[in-house]
Design a protein around this motif. Structure first.
Motif, PDB file in Angstrom:
ATOM      1  N   PRO A 115       0.923  -1.330  -0.035  1.00 57.24           N
ATOM      2  CA  PRO A 115       0.030   0.069  -0.129  1.00 57.24           C
ATOM      3  C   PRO A 115       0.772   1.275  -0.054  1.00 57.24           C
ATOM      4  CG  PRO A 115      -0.839  -1.671   1.475  1.00 57.24           C
ATOM      5  CD  PRO A 115       0.405  -2.130   0.981  1.00 57.24           C
ATOM      6  N   SER A 116       1.927   1.273   0.696  1.00 55.98           N
ATOM      7  CA  SER A 116       2.874   2.457   0.688  1.00 55.98           C
ATOM      8  C   SER A 116       3.219   2.672  -0.675  1.00 55.98           C
ATOM      9  CB  SER A 116       3.996   2.429   1.721  1.00 55.98           C
ATOM     10  OG  SER A 116       3.470   2.101   2.877  1.00 55.98           O
ATOM     11  N   ILE A 117       3.726   1.842  -1.411  1.00 56.02           N
ATOM     12  CA  ILE A 117       4.233   1.804  -2.772  1.00 56.02           C
ATOM     13  C   ILE A 117       3.284   2.419  -3.741  1.00 56.02           C
ATOM     14  CG2 ILE A 117       5.043   0.598  -4.860  1.00 56.02           C
ATOM     15  CD1 ILE A 117       6.661  -1.113  -2.915  1.00 56.02           C
ATOM     16  N   LYS A 118       1.957   1.700  -3.606  1.00 51.89           N
ATOM     17  CA  LYS A 118       0.984   2.257  -4.450  1.00 51.89           C
ATOM     18  C   LYS A 118       0.409   3.863  -3.968  1.00 51.89           C
ATOM     19  CE  LYS A 118      -1.380  -2.229  -5.102  1.00 51.89           C
ATOM     20  NZ  LYS A 118      -2.701  -3.024  -4.947  1.00 51.89           N
ATOM     21  N   MET A 119       0.633   4.114  -2.856  1.00 53.71           N
ATOM     22  CA  MET A 119       0.383   5.490  -2.707  1.00 53.71           C
ATOM     23  C   MET A 119       1.395   6.483  -3.140  1.00 53.71           C
ATOM     24  SD  MET A 119      -1.705   7.636  -0.945  1.00 53.71           S
ATOM     25  CE  MET A 119      -2.492   6.830   0.023  1.00 53.71           C
ATOM     26  N   CYS A 120       2.917   5.937  -2.914  1.00 53.53           N
ATOM     27  CA  CYS A 120       3.635   6.876  -3.618  1.00 53.53           C
ATOM     28  C   CYS A 120       3.361   6.979  -5.380  1.00 53.53           C
ATOM     29  CB  CYS A 120       5.067   6.109  -3.616  1.00 53.53           C
ATOM     30  SG  CYS A 120       5.536   6.313  -1.718  1.00 53.53           S
ATOM     31  N   ARG A 179       0.482   6.713  -6.768  1.00 53.85           N
ATOM     32  CA  ARG A 179      -0.767   7.569  -7.064  1.00 53.85           C
ATOM     33  C   ARG A 179      -0.220   9.197  -6.802  1.00 53.85           C
ATOM     34  NH1 ARG A 179      -3.196   3.723  -3.210  1.00 53.85           N
ATOM     35  NH2 ARG A 179      -4.389   2.492  -4.687  1.00 53.85           N
ATOM     36  N   ASN A 180       0.722   9.373  -5.938  1.00 54.59           N
ATOM     37  CA  ASN A 180       1.143  10.660  -5.711  1.00 54.59           C
ATOM     38  C   ASN A 180       2.330  11.144  -6.722  1.00 54.59           C
ATOM     39  OD1 ASN A 180      -0.604  11.161  -3.693  1.00 54.59           O
ATOM     40  ND2 ASN A 180       0.762  10.338  -2.058  1.00 54.59           N
ATOM     41  N   HIS A 181       2.633  10.123  -7.719  1.00 52.82           N
ATOM     42  CA  HIS A 181       3.580  10.488  -8.648  1.00 52.82           C
ATOM     43  C   HIS A 181       5.198  10.542  -7.989  1.00 52.82           C
ATOM     44  CE1 HIS A 181       0.313  11.136 -11.671  1.00 52.82           C
ATOM     45  NE2 HIS A 181       0.063  11.825 -10.583  1.00 52.82           N
ATOM     46  N   GLU A 182       5.242   9.655  -7.071  1.00 54.09           N
ATOM     47  CA  GLU A 182       6.580   9.565  -6.540  1.00 54.09           C
ATOM     48  C   GLU A 182       7.196   8.164  -6.681  1.00 54.09           C
ATOM     49  OE1 GLU A 182       5.211  10.187  -2.085  1.00 54.09           O
ATOM     50  OE2 GLU A 182       5.690  12.455  -2.641  1.00 54.09           O
ATOM     51  N   LYS A 183       7.704   8.055  -7.884  1.00 56.53           N
ATOM     52  CA  LYS A 183       8.207   6.837  -8.417  1.00 56.53           C
ATOM     53  C   LYS A 183       9.598   6.463  -7.664  1.00 56.53           C
ATOM     54  CE  LYS A 183       7.971   4.325 -12.661  1.00 56.53           C
ATOM     55  NZ  LYS A 183       7.749   4.430 -13.855  1.00 56.53           N
ATOM     56  N   VAL A 184      10.416   7.435  -7.470  1.00 59.73           N
ATOM     57  CA  VAL A 184      11.713   7.182  -6.841  1.00 59.73           C
ATOM     58  C   VAL A 184      11.522   6.820  -5.634  1.00 59.73           C
ATOM     59  CG1 VAL A 184      13.941   8.442  -6.231  1.00 59.73           C
ATOM     60  CG2 VAL A 184      12.841   8.811  -8.285  1.00 59.73           C
ATOM     61  N   ASP A 226       7.352  -0.648 -12.229  1.00 58.19           N
ATOM     62  CA  ASP A 226       6.908  -0.408 -13.408  1.00 58.19           C
ATOM     63  C   ASP A 226       5.789  -1.424 -13.554  1.00 58.19           C
ATOM     64  OD1 ASP A 226       8.397   1.692 -14.113  1.00 58.19           O
ATOM     65  OD2 ASP A 226      10.044   0.671 -15.344  1.00 58.19           O
ATOM     66  N   MET A 227       5.980  -2.619 -13.350  1.00 57.59           N
ATOM     67  CA  MET A 227       4.952  -3.600 -13.361  1.00 57.59           C
ATOM     68  C   MET A 227       4.050  -3.297 -12.326  1.00 57.59           C
ATOM     69  SD  MET A 227       6.652  -7.436 -14.094  1.00 57.59           S
ATOM     70  CE  MET A 227       7.793  -7.533 -12.562  1.00 57.59           C
ATOM     71  N   ILE A 228       4.139  -2.898 -11.077  1.00 59.81           N
ATOM     72  CA  ILE A 228       3.132  -2.546 -10.296  1.00 59.81           C
ATOM     73  C   ILE A 228       2.189  -1.405 -10.808  1.00 59.81           C
ATOM     74  CG2 ILE A 228       2.476  -1.573  -7.909  1.00 59.81           C
ATOM     75  CD1 ILE A 228       5.218  -3.361  -6.852  1.00 59.81           C
ATOM     76  N   GLU A 229       3.000  -0.232 -11.547  1.00 65.74           N
ATOM     77  CA  GLU A 229       2.275   0.837 -11.980  1.00 65.74           C
ATOM     78  C   GLU A 229       1.319   0.306 -12.991  1.00 65.74           C
ATOM     79  OE1 GLU A 229       3.583   5.361 -12.922  1.00 65.74           O
ATOM     80  OE2 GLU A 229       5.032   3.719 -13.529  1.00 65.74           O
ATOM     81  N   ALA A 230       1.922  -0.329 -13.943  1.00 60.76           N
ATOM     82  CA  ALA A 230       1.160  -0.932 -15.027  1.00 60.76           C
ATOM     83  C   ALA A 230      -0.124  -1.644 -14.538  1.00 60.76           C
ATOM     84  CB  ALA A 230       1.992  -2.067 -15.923  1.00 60.76           C
ATOM     85  N   LYS A 231      -0.104  -2.573 -13.721  1.00 56.31           N
ATOM     86  CA  LYS A 231      -1.101  -3.059 -13.202  1.00 56.31           C
ATOM     87  C   LYS A 231      -2.001  -2.198 -12.664  1.00 56.31           C
ATOM     88  CE  LYS A 231       0.981  -7.685 -11.999  1.00 56.31           C
ATOM     89  NZ  LYS A 231       1.423  -8.426 -10.771  1.00 56.31           N
ATOM     90  N   MET A 232      -1.836  -1.118 -11.889  1.00 55.04           N
ATOM     91  CA  MET A 232      -2.572  -0.132 -11.223  1.00 55.04           C
ATOM     92  C   MET A 232      -3.208   0.631 -12.349  1.00 55.04           C
ATOM     93  SD  MET A 232      -0.336   1.271  -8.086  1.00 55.04           S
ATOM     94  CE  MET A 232      -1.375   2.374  -7.648  1.00 55.04           C
ATOM     95  N   LYS A 233      -2.637   1.008 -13.752  1.00 56.31           N
ATOM     96  CA  LYS A 233      -3.339   1.691 -14.567  1.00 56.31           C
ATOM     97  C   LYS A 233      -4.296   0.950 -15.238  1.00 56.31           C
ATOM     98  CE  LYS A 233       0.489   4.821 -15.482  1.00 56.31           C
ATOM     99  NZ  LYS A 233       1.465   5.280 -16.572  1.00 56.31           N
TER     100      LYS A 233
END
Length: 79
Positions: free
Chosen positions: A32-37, A39-44, A67-74
């Motif tokens: 969830p922390s990664i997902k929150m980051c 969502r807030n455009h804090e990829k680094v 990148d994979m987590i982000e793609a799944k979220m999109k």
């Protein structure tokens, strides 16, 4: 990214590490922390959290995982 911002992220991660030592089940909070980051455009910051929770993983591997987590979220329209 400025050096000062990287230092701020590192300090925040140190605080999270200290808190994690005191908590049970902290691993459930990482995703969830990664997902929150993301969502807030804090990829680094997301990559840094991922690397912190997976010792020995390289920067490229961590970025690829994020990148994979982000793609799944999109796909799920979570971002």
């Amino acid at each position: 990214m400025s050096r000062g911002l990287v230092d701020v992220y590192k300090r925040q991660l140190d605080e999270v590490r200290e808190y994690a030592k005191k908590c049970r089940g902290i691993t459930k909070e990482v995703n969830p922390s990664i997902k929150m980051c993301l969502r807030n455009h804090e990829k680094v910051k997301a990559v840094m959290i991922y690397r912190d929770r997976h010792p020995g993983i390289g920067l490229k591997e961590a970025k690829d995982a994020i990148d994979m987590i982000e793609a799944k979220m999109k796909v799920r329209r979570e971002i």
